[in-house]
Structures are given as structure tokens and as C-alpha cells.
Design an enzyme around this catalytic site. Structure first.
Site, short mmCIF file in Angstrom:
data_model
loop_
_atom_site.label_atom_id
_atom_site.label_comp_id
_atom_site.label_asym_id
_atom_site.label_seq_id
_atom_site.Cartn_x
_atom_site.Cartn_y
_atom_site.Cartn_z
N GLN A 49 0.85 -1.19 0.00
CA GLN A 49 0.00 0.00 0.00
C GLN A 49 0.89 1.25 0.00
O GLN A 49 1.76 1.39 0.86
CB GLN A 49 -0.93 0.01 1.21
CG GLN A 49 -1.92 1.15 1.18
CD GLN A 49 -2.93 1.07 2.31
OE1 GLN A 49 -2.94 1.92 3.18
NE2 GLN A 49 -3.76 0.04 2.31
N CYS A 79 -6.68 7.92 3.25
CA CYS A 79 -6.09 8.27 4.54
C CYS A 79 -6.38 9.74 4.86
O CYS A 79 -6.06 10.62 4.07
CB CYS A 79 -4.59 8.02 4.52
SG CYS A 79 -3.81 8.36 6.11
N LYS A 119 -7.74 2.38 -2.96
CA LYS A 119 -8.57 2.39 -1.76
C LYS A 119 -9.02 3.82 -1.50
O LYS A 119 -8.19 4.73 -1.45
CB LYS A 119 -7.80 1.86 -0.55
CG LYS A 119 -8.65 1.73 0.71
CD LYS A 119 -7.84 1.10 1.84
CE LYS A 119 -8.74 0.78 3.03
NZ LYS A 119 -9.24 1.98 3.70
N ASN A 191 -15.37 -1.91 2.64
CA ASN A 191 -14.59 -1.79 3.87
C ASN A 191 -15.31 -0.83 4.81
O ASN A 191 -16.06 0.03 4.38
CB ASN A 191 -13.19 -1.26 3.51
CG ASN A 191 -12.36 -0.85 4.71
OD1 ASN A 191 -11.93 0.30 4.83
ND2 ASN A 191 -12.14 -1.77 5.62
N GLY A 192 -15.09 -1.02 6.10
CA GLY A 192 -15.63 -0.08 7.08
C GLY A 192 -16.65 -0.71 8.01
O GLY A 192 -17.76 -1.05 7.59
N GLY A 193 -16.28 -0.87 9.28
CA GLY A 193 -17.23 -1.32 10.29
C GLY A 193 -17.64 -2.77 10.20
O GLY A 193 -18.59 -3.19 10.86
N GLY A 214 -10.09 -4.43 8.69
CA GLY A 214 -8.90 -3.83 9.29
C GLY A 214 -8.82 -4.10 10.78
O GLY A 214 -8.18 -5.05 11.23
N ARG A 215 -9.54 -3.27 11.55
CA ARG A 215 -9.45 -3.39 13.01
C ARG A 215 -9.91 -4.74 13.52
O ARG A 215 -9.33 -5.30 14.45
CB ARG A 215 -10.27 -2.27 13.67
CG ARG A 215 -9.57 -0.91 13.61
CD ARG A 215 -10.52 0.22 13.98
NE ARG A 215 -11.51 0.42 12.92
CZ ARG A 215 -12.62 1.11 13.08
NH1 ARG A 215 -12.90 1.65 14.24
NH2 ARG A 215 -13.46 1.28 12.08
#
Length: 238
Positions: A49, A79, A119, A191-193, A214-215
């Protein structure tokens, strides 16, 4: 993730595509390149990335990535940190889709066998995602991108920290779904949550090319990565 974390993650899943931390193009070209991009072959499949806004620099980095055997090079246009904003790359680039398209085109020309992905967020600041995101996707797709990964939140570049930008802007999966339906010829990941494989599977069953976690994968690898190979790919886990 750094190479030590990825080495551990690969012990849990042989199939997941892993991503490096975002590394700026300038750091790759003018820094300790060998150390920055070092990885163990067992970490593959692996995507590099990068952050940048100069087509020529990103072209040079792509040549390096292809030569080192990365499976994908990912341009981060999502980002939201102030340091990234001041460098005119990251999420701020969503306001300049023509430049992003030129960056992607320069990367694709030299990419060889590796994929070039982007992304992004669904928008930044005052943008209306329903209007701005289709324009962004259409313009960048003209550069020849292989794959979009869309974080289903806006990025607020003034007033929110990077950490706050991961949770305060509301999730809007419907905007990403509209993109997937409007551009069926494109590969789109969401992506996300997303914090469970059950949710990831539901997106995959809806027709998404992939799901980025991710997290959830970072904080709970035993609940996510150790089950990916079996539940997503239908093969025996390590």
C-alpha cells in the site's frame, strides 16, 4: 501491518490477502527501500500500500514492487491524517480524480503481472457522495485500475483526527452498493465497520469482489483470520 504482524497473521490464514502499512512513494524512492519493503515469502499473497500523488514517482515504485514480487500495489486515496493532507495525497486526492486516474495509468503501464488497486472513501468534507463518488470511480476507472476498495464513510479532513475518522462519520453502505450496481464491470470491495465473517460473507454473496477487514482482523485475529480459510475459501485452516 508490519512484516512481523503479517508473519503471525499468515500462521492463521494461508488465503487472506494481507496489506502492508501505507508507505509514501518518496520514502520508497529516497529512503531505506530494502528495509521498508522487506518481507518473508510466507506472507504472500501480499499487497503493497502506497501513498503519493506524482504519476512518475508512483510508476517507479510500481516497478520496484513488481520486481520484489508483491501481488498487488494499492494506491491509498482514503487516509485522512493531516500529515498526509499537507503532502497532497491520501483522501484529499478524492477532490482530484483526474490526477488519480493519471497516477493509476502510470502505474498500470509498468505493473506487469501485479494488480493495481485504489482504496478510497465515499467522499471528503463537503462532497455529496451520491454525486461525487460515481464521478470519481468513473474517472479513475479510465486509468485502468484493476480493483476498488471503498471505505463506506466520508473523510472529514478538518476537525477530526484519523482515529475519529474511523468511527464518527456515519457508515453508508448504500452508496457503495450503488457503485457496485452502477459499474458491474468493475471489481469492487467494501470496507468499514465490518467485524465478523458472517457479515463479510453476506457482502460476498451480494456480489462484492472482496471484503476488507482492518481493526477486526487486527484486534481479534483468532476470531477472524483463523476461520477465513474454512468459512470463505472452503479449505482446511492451518
Amino acid at each position: 501491518t508490519d512484516r512481523h504482524c503479517r508473519y503471525f497473521h499468515r500462521k492463521l490464514s494461508r488465503k487472506s490477502l494481507l496489506y502492508t502499512e501505507m508507505i509514501t512513494a518518496k520514502a520508497v524512492l529516497h529512503g531505506d527501500t530494502k528495509n521498508l519493503l522487506k518481507y518473508n515469502p510466507v506472507e504472500k499473497p501480499l499487497a503493497l500500500q502506497v501513498g503519493g500523488a506524482d504519476p512518475e514517482e508512483l510508476s517507479e515504485v510500481t516497478i520496484i514492487a513488481e520486481g520484489l514480487g508483491f501481488d498487488e500495489i494499492n494506491l491509498n486515496v482514503g487516509c485522512p491524517s493531516s500529515r498526509v493532507k499537507s503532502g497532497s495525497f491520501g483522501a484529499i486526492l478524492m477532490k482530484d480524480p483526474i490526477l488519480v486516474s493519471k497516477c493509476v495509468e502510470a502505474m498500470k503501464i509498468v505493473a506487469g503481472k501485479i494488480k493495481v488497486s485504489v482504496k478510497c472513501r465515499i467522499g471528503v468534507d463537503e462532497q455529496e457522495p451520491e454525486i461525487s463518488l460515481p464521478e470519481f470511480i468513473s474517472t479513475v476507472a479510465n486509468g485502468g485500475v484493476d480493483h476498488f476498495i471503498i471505505h463506506a464513510r466520508k473523510a472529514v479532513l478538518t476537525g477530526l483526527s484519523p482515529k475519529e475518522n474511523r468511527s464518527i462519520p456515519p457508515l453508508n453502505y448504500s452508496v457503495v452498493e450503488a457503485i457496485r450496481c452502477r459499474f458491474p464491470e468493475l471489481k469492487v470491495s467494501i470496507n468499514g465497520g465490518i467485524n465478523s465473517l458472517e457479515t463479510a460473507l453476506s457482502f460476498l454473496n451480494d456480489g462484492y469482489h472482496g471484503v476488507m477487514l482492518g481493526r477486526a482482523a487486527y484486534y481479534y485475529p483468532e476470531m477472524i483470520l483463523s476461520k477465513v480459510d474454512n468459512q470463505i475459501y472452503g479449505v482446511e485452516a492451518p
